[in-house]
Design a protein around this motif. Structure first.
Motif, PDB file in Angstrom:
ATOM      1  N   ASN A 326     -10.206 -13.237 -17.749  1.00  0.00           N
ATOM      2  CA  ASN A 326     -10.533 -13.667 -16.425  1.00  0.00           C
ATOM      3  C   ASN A 326     -11.210 -12.469 -15.718  1.00  0.00           C
ATOM      4  O   ASN A 326     -12.267 -11.991 -16.275  1.00  0.00           O
ATOM      5  CB  ASN A 326      -8.753 -13.370 -15.679  1.00  0.00           C
ATOM      6  N   ALA A 327     -11.009 -12.108 -14.431  1.00  0.00           N
ATOM      7  CA  ALA A 327     -11.802 -11.055 -13.677  1.00  0.00           C
ATOM      8  C   ALA A 327     -10.878 -10.501 -12.692  1.00  0.00           C
ATOM      9  O   ALA A 327      -9.958 -10.722 -12.418  1.00  0.00           O
ATOM     10  CB  ALA A 327     -12.999 -11.846 -12.928  1.00  0.00           C
ATOM     11  N   ALA A 328     -11.477  -9.280 -12.226  1.00  0.00           N
ATOM     12  CA  ALA A 328     -10.571  -8.447 -11.454  1.00  0.00           C
ATOM     13  C   ALA A 328     -11.750  -7.866 -10.219  1.00  0.00           C
ATOM     14  O   ALA A 328     -12.710  -7.568 -10.598  1.00  0.00           O
ATOM     15  CB  ALA A 328     -10.066  -7.324 -12.087  1.00  0.00           C
ATOM     16  N   LEU A 382      -6.626   3.821  -0.893  1.00  0.00           N
ATOM     17  CA  LEU A 382      -6.151   2.869  -1.713  1.00  0.00           C
ATOM     18  C   LEU A 382      -6.940   2.031  -2.518  1.00  0.00           C
ATOM     19  O   LEU A 382      -8.267   1.668  -1.529  1.00  0.00           O
ATOM     20  CB  LEU A 382      -5.213   2.101  -1.142  1.00  0.00           C
ATOM     21  N   GLY A 383      -7.026   1.534  -3.785  1.00  0.00           N
ATOM     22  CA  GLY A 383      -7.573   0.702  -4.264  1.00  0.00           C
ATOM     23  C   GLY A 383      -7.020  -0.665  -4.451  1.00  0.00           C
ATOM     24  O   GLY A 383      -6.126  -0.730  -5.002  1.00  0.00           O
ATOM     25  N   VAL A 384      -7.390  -1.496  -3.648  1.00  0.00           N
ATOM     26  CA  VAL A 384      -6.496  -2.835  -3.722  1.00  0.00           C
ATOM     27  C   VAL A 384      -7.279  -3.679  -4.666  1.00  0.00           C
ATOM     28  O   VAL A 384      -8.380  -3.960  -4.370  1.00  0.00           O
ATOM     29  CB  VAL A 384      -6.811  -3.516  -2.332  1.00  0.00           C
ATOM     30  N   THR A 385      -6.554  -4.143  -5.898  1.00  0.00           N
ATOM     31  CA  THR A 385      -7.198  -4.748  -6.945  1.00  0.00           C
ATOM     32  C   THR A 385      -6.461  -6.065  -7.030  1.00  0.00           C
ATOM     33  O   THR A 385      -5.233  -6.203  -6.889  1.00  0.00           O
ATOM     34  CB  THR A 385      -6.861  -3.998  -8.139  1.00  0.00           C
ATOM     35  N   ALA A 386      -7.088  -7.219  -7.072  1.00  0.00           N
ATOM     36  CA  ALA A 386      -6.618  -8.701  -7.596  1.00  0.00           C
ATOM     37  C   ALA A 386      -7.138  -8.950  -8.675  1.00  0.00           C
ATOM     38  O   ALA A 386      -8.536  -8.896  -8.897  1.00  0.00           O
ATOM     39  CB  ALA A 386      -6.732  -9.241  -6.491  1.00  0.00           C
ATOM     40  N   LYS A 387      -6.582  -9.789  -9.504  1.00  0.00           N
ATOM     41  CA  LYS A 387      -7.115 -10.727 -10.654  1.00  0.00           C
ATOM     42  C   LYS A 387      -7.440 -11.865 -10.227  1.00  0.00           C
ATOM     43  O   LYS A 387      -6.799 -12.677  -9.011  1.00  0.00           O
ATOM     44  CB  LYS A 387      -6.062 -10.529 -11.878  1.00  0.00           C
ATOM     45  N   GLY A 388      -8.100 -12.884 -10.813  1.00  0.00           N
ATOM     46  CA  GLY A 388      -8.150 -14.366 -10.663  1.00  0.00           C
ATOM     47  C   GLY A 388      -9.169 -14.651 -11.798  1.00  0.00           C
ATOM     48  O   GLY A 388      -9.265 -14.174 -12.781  1.00  0.00           O
ATOM     49  N   LEU A 391     -14.490 -14.551 -11.245  1.00  0.00           N
ATOM     50  CA  LEU A 391     -14.881 -13.553 -10.353  1.00  0.00           C
ATOM     51  C   LEU A 391     -14.726 -13.980  -8.530  1.00  0.00           C
ATOM     52  O   LEU A 391     -14.059 -13.082  -7.898  1.00  0.00           O
ATOM     53  CB  LEU A 391     -16.256 -12.819 -10.244  1.00  0.00           C
ATOM     54  N   ARG A 392     -15.218 -14.962  -8.520  1.00  0.00           N
ATOM     55  CA  ARG A 392     -14.990 -15.364  -7.070  1.00  0.00           C
ATOM     56  C   ARG A 392     -13.604 -15.492  -6.533  1.00  0.00           C
ATOM     57  O   ARG A 392     -13.311 -15.100  -5.410  1.00  0.00           O
ATOM     58  CB  ARG A 392     -15.731 -16.803  -6.761  1.00  0.00           C
ATOM     59  N   GLU A 393     -12.619 -15.948  -7.487  1.00  0.00           N
ATOM     60  CA  GLU A 393     -11.370 -16.102  -7.020  1.00  0.00           C
ATOM     61  C   GLU A 393     -10.560 -14.667  -6.933  1.00  0.00           C
ATOM     62  O   GLU A 393      -9.770 -14.448  -6.035  1.00  0.00           O
ATOM     63  CB  GLU A 393     -10.634 -16.883  -8.368  1.00  0.00           C
TER      64      GLU A 393
END
Ligand code: AMP
Ligand code: GLY
Length: 423
Positions: A326-328, A382-388, A391-393
């Motif tokens: 996946n991507a983050a 703060l480092g706001v991180t999300a997976k998807g 990469l676009r998601e």
């Protein structure tokens, strides 16, 4: 087991998060830590450069493993001090951390072992450097030899700028003793990619790639910072490039360090430029990147303790590193004015919005507890991180999550990961 993490930024929060997932860990400590790490570890206010204090504390808590995050204590030899006290430590000894601590050392190593990098010369006298500039091609890159908080690199477009740069670094000592020597290097063009690796002194294992955004403003404008955001993996780091780098850059680097009597145990972070003539090394770092760790570690499937112990024990060859498919994306929320002048002490709202949300993370860089609340305590907050799944998601998710947090003077870049649209 009891584990101690040394450091107190977003990188150490990401490491603490990974360590806290290991079923092997009974108790986690961090010095000095921060308000976010305090949710995962017992934080004790000991400074990272107070090596003897750190060693005493590690012995007191019977640490089975100490993990060192930041570059300054590594270059200063914290690992040697802790090992001498009988502790097991994840991180390079002083004679190996020089890979990041001295750019002159790393450039000479690459030249000696034919590792692709920019052409360069090293100077220890300003007069010689100034004379060399007269016949040099522009733009040209000046690098203070030692650690300079990521600010010791100047890209000069005119001879005038370059001459001023040499004087500031070598004569005015703008970066202190880091400027006792100067590397003058050919300017390269291409895409940049960060590759983090684990090493046990002889074997090297590659983590997923990432890309940083160093400039403060959208569209890569403004001053250089510690990093305003990252994404992982980099779509530009193809299988073909990876094969080339493993053979011509990664393996030769670990073997070169071993051959020099400086076996490297820990993380080597390769800063690469993908040039028309192939990938070349921009720089080595002797640690996880910040905020690269924030997008790479949440995607790692392995128990990080297994991998780190294998690095310490020299058994990394037995480990199969695995990453989620996946991507983050990580977007740094900074305090307006960073990296120059900014205020601290603003109350942060909305941190609880991340609780229980799978695939969303808020890693603390510069925060501290104040009364019942948490306030800003640095330029990068703060480092706001999300997976998807893609990469676009991941980017959409990360930007959505930036809205969950509010504090006065909140500032962030709006184009983290935008480069992927060109991939
Ligand atoms: P470093 O701290 O060595 O990574 O340098 C900081 C930044 O300066 C890098 O991320 C690049 O964007 C840029 N840089 C460093 N060396 C060069 C070079 N030889 N040519 C072009 N850009 C460079
Ligand atoms: N993000 C760049 C670094 O950690 O050096």
């Amino acid at each position: 087991m009891n584990v101690l993490i040394v450091g107190g930024g977003g990188r150490e929060h990401a490491i603490a998060y990974a360590v806290s997932k290991s079923p092997k860990v009974d108790k986690l400590y961090c010095v000095p830590g921060n308000a976010g790490i305090a949710g995962l570890a017992e934080c004790v206010d000991i400074k990272v450069m107070e090596f003897e204090e750190v060693a005493r504390f590690a012995k007191k808590i019977k640490a089975d493993l100490v993990i060192v995050g930041p570059d300054d204590p590594l270059a200063g030899g914290i690992v040697d001090v802790l090992e001498k006290a009988g502790l097991r430590v994840f991180g390079p000894a002083k004679n190996a951390a020089i890979l990041e601590g001295s750019k002159a050392f790393s450039k000479d190593l690459m030249k000696k072992y034919n590792i692709p990098t920019a052409q360069y010369e090293v100077f220890d006298k300003a007069a010689d450097a100034l004379k060399y500039l007269d016949s040099a091609k522009l733009p040209i890159v000046l690098k203070a030899d030692g650690l300079a908080l990521g600010k010791g690199v100047l890209i000069c477009n005119t001879l005038e700028e370059a001459r001023t740069g040499v004087k500031e670094i070598m004569l005015d000592k703008k970066f202190g003793t880091a400027g006792n020597k100067l590397v003058i290097e050919e300017y390269m063009t291409g895409r940049e990619v960060s590759v983090l690796t684990f090493c046990d002194g002889k074997t090297i294992k590659v983590m997923s790639s990432a890309q940083d955004h160093k400039r403060a403003g959208d569209g890569d404008t403004g001053l250089n910072t510690g990093g305003m955001g990252t994404f992982s993996p980099s779509p530009f780091y193809t299988k073909k490039i990876d094969d080339y780098c493993r053979k011509n850059i990664f393996k030769p680097t670990v073997e070169a360090m071993a051959a020099e009597g400086r076996p490297f145990k820990g993380v080597i972070f390769f800063g690469l430029m993908l040039t028309e003539d192939g990938p070349k090394v921009l720089e080595y770092n002797a640690r996880f990147g910040d905020p690269e760790a924030q997008v790479v570690l949440p995607r790692m499937k392995n128990d990080i303790i297994d991998v780190m112990e294998a690095c310490v024990d020299g058994t990394l060859g037995k480990i199969k590193l695995e990453f989620e498919d996946n991507a983050a994306v990580c977007v740094m929320l900074a305090s307006k004015g960073y990296p120059e002048k900014y205020e601290r002490g603003y109350l942060i709202d909305g941190l609880e919005n991340f609780d229980g949300k799978d695939g969303y993370y808020v890693f603390h860089s510069g925060t501290k507890k104040k009364g019942k609340g948490i306030v800003t305590n640095g330029g990068r907050v703060l480092g706001v991180t999300a997976k998807g799944a893609t990469l676009r998601e991941a980017r959409e998710n990360a930007y959505k999550a930036t809205e969950w947090i509010s504090f006065d003077n909140k500032y962030f870049r709006h184009d983290i990961g935008k480069a992927i649209d060109e991939a």
